[in-house]
Design an enzyme around this catalytic site. Sequence first.
Site, PDB file in Angstrom:
ATOM      1  N   HIS A  37      13.555  -4.829 -26.205  1.00 32.07           N
ATOM      2  CA  HIS A  37      12.664  -4.181 -27.179  1.00 32.07           C
ATOM      3  C   HIS A  37      11.271  -3.975 -26.581  1.00 32.07           C
ATOM      4  CE1 HIS A  37      15.412  -6.551 -30.002  1.00 32.07           C
ATOM      5  NE2 HIS A  37      15.607  -5.317 -30.389  1.00 32.07           N
ATOM      6  N   ARG A 187      21.755 -10.824 -30.365  1.00 32.59           N
ATOM      7  CA  ARG A 187      22.947 -11.615 -30.709  1.00 32.59           C
ATOM      8  C   ARG A 187      23.303 -12.627 -29.622  1.00 32.59           C
ATOM      9  NH1 ARG A 187      24.256  -6.339 -33.193  1.00 32.59           N
ATOM     10  NH2 ARG A 187      24.551  -6.696 -35.418  1.00 32.59           N
TER      11      ARG A 187
HETATM   12  P1  AMP Z   1      17.965  -3.464 -32.421  1.00 33.66           P
HETATM   13  O1  AMP Z   1      16.846  -4.367 -32.817  1.00 33.66           O
HETATM   14  O2  AMP Z   1      19.143  -4.169 -31.863  1.00 33.66           O
HETATM   15  O3  AMP Z   1      18.307  -2.465 -33.504  1.00 33.66           O
HETATM   16  O4  AMP Z   1      17.404  -2.602 -31.215  1.00 33.66           O
HETATM   17  C1  AMP Z   1      16.245  -1.824 -31.362  1.00 33.66           C
HETATM   18  C2  AMP Z   1      16.146  -0.901 -30.198  1.00 33.66           C
HETATM   19  O5  AMP Z   1      16.053  -1.666 -28.996  1.00 33.66           O
HETATM   20  C3  AMP Z   1      17.371   0.013 -30.058  1.00 33.66           C
HETATM   21  O6  AMP Z   1      16.939   1.317 -29.681  1.00 33.66           O
HETATM   22  C4  AMP Z   1      18.150  -0.666 -28.969  1.00 33.66           C
HETATM   23  O7  AMP Z   1      18.980   0.216 -28.239  1.00 33.66           O
HETATM   24  C5  AMP Z   1      17.035  -1.208 -28.090  1.00 33.66           C
HETATM   25  N1  AMP Z   1      17.526  -2.301 -27.255  1.00 33.66           N
HETATM   26  C6  AMP Z   1      18.185  -3.414 -27.664  1.00 33.66           C
HETATM   27  N2  AMP Z   1      18.540  -4.175 -26.606  1.00 33.66           N
HETATM   28  C7  AMP Z   1      18.113  -3.522 -25.507  1.00 33.66           C
HETATM   29  C8  AMP Z   1      18.185  -3.780 -24.096  1.00 33.66           C
HETATM   30  N3  AMP Z   1      18.766  -4.865 -23.610  1.00 33.66           N
HETATM   31  N4  AMP Z   1      17.623  -2.884 -23.257  1.00 33.66           N
HETATM   32  C9  AMP Z   1      17.017  -1.762 -23.737  1.00 33.66           C
HETATM   33  N5  AMP Z   1      16.916  -1.460 -25.035  1.00 33.66           N
HETATM   34  C10 AMP Z   1      17.454  -2.317 -25.915  1.00 33.66           C
END
Ligand code: AMP
Length: 283
Positions: A37, A187
Site C-alpha cells: 500500500h 491477510r
Molecule cells: P487492499 O487494501 O487489499 O484492498 O489493497 C489496496 C490496494 O493496494 C489495491 O490496489 C491492491 O492491489 C494494492 N496492493 C495490495 N497488496 C499489494 C502489494 N503487495 N503490492 C502492490 N500493491 C498492493
Amino acid sequence: MSLLRSVSDMHRLSTELRSGGKRIALVPTMGALHDGHLSLIRAAVAKSDVAITSVFVNPTQFGPNDDYDRYPRDLDHDCALAFGAGSNVVFAPTVEEMYPDGPVATVDVGPLGEKLEGKSRPGHFNGVATVVEKLFRITMPHVAFFGQKDAQQVAVIRFLVKSFDLDVEVIPMPIVREADGLAQSSRNMFLTASERAEAPVLYRALRLAAEQLSNGAADPVGIRQEMKEMISATSGVIDYISLADAATLEEITEKQRGQDVLVSLAVRYGKTRLIDNCHVRIP
Ligand code: AMP
C-alpha cells in the site's frame, strides 16, 4: 494531514481543492496497510498536490463465506503509516456513512467480473466497482493508484472508467514482495508459522510459469500441471491456477508469439486465501 470520517466533509474538501486548481490523487485501500500500500501512496504523493488514502473495508465485496468479520482493522496504525508515507488525507468512512440507507444502485461489470477471482467470489467485482465509483465521486481524483497484486481488479477499474467516461487516470503499480517472494498482503498475518514457510511456493510456481512461457518447451496445459504439482506438495489447497490472455482473461491452450499472458492463482492455506500473479509476454 487530516483524517476525515464523513462523506460530506471529504466531498467538500475535494470540491475546494478542485476549484483551487489542485491535482488530487486517490489510493483506495481496505486498511491494514503494508509496504505494498505504501508504495502506492508514495507514487500518489509524487504525482499530485493532494494525496488521499481511503481506508474502508467494503462489506459489499465480501461473500457470505469470505473473511469480512475477521478482516484486520486498526485505523490509528493505518493513519500513522499513511501520513508517514506522505498522504495528506486519510478518508475512513464508516459503513453507515457509505451505505446510510442500506443497498444502493450497483455497477455490474458483466462477464469480466465472473472469471478467475469472480468465479470463486461471485459478486465481488460488482461490489468493488460500486465502491470505487462511489469513492471517485466523493474524492474527485484526477488520478488513482491500484496494485497489480489484484490484476483483475485493475482490469475491472479500467472497464469502469471507460464505461462511464470517468475522468480519472488509472495507474497500476508493481507487486511488492517479501524477501522470499511472498506477495505482501494484509491477510499474510493470518498464516501460521508453517503456512508462512510454505506460502512462497506460490511465487516459485509463477516464476516457473514465466520461465516456461518465455523459454521452455512446456505448453500451457503442461505448465498448469507443473504448477499444480509444486503447490500440491505443500498444505495449500488450490482454488485455481490460470494462464489467461491478459486482455480477455480467456484461458490459453497454446503459446502464441507476442501474446500477453496473465498467470494467476488463488490458494488456501488453512483459513487464509492467498492470490498472486505475474504478466508474461511470449517472445
Ligand atoms: P487492499 O487494501 O487489499 O484492498 O489493497 C489496496 C490496494 O493496494 C489495491 O490496489 C491492491 O492491489 C494494492 N496492493 C495490495 N497488496 C499489494 C502489494 N503487495 N503490492 C502492490 N500493491 C498492493
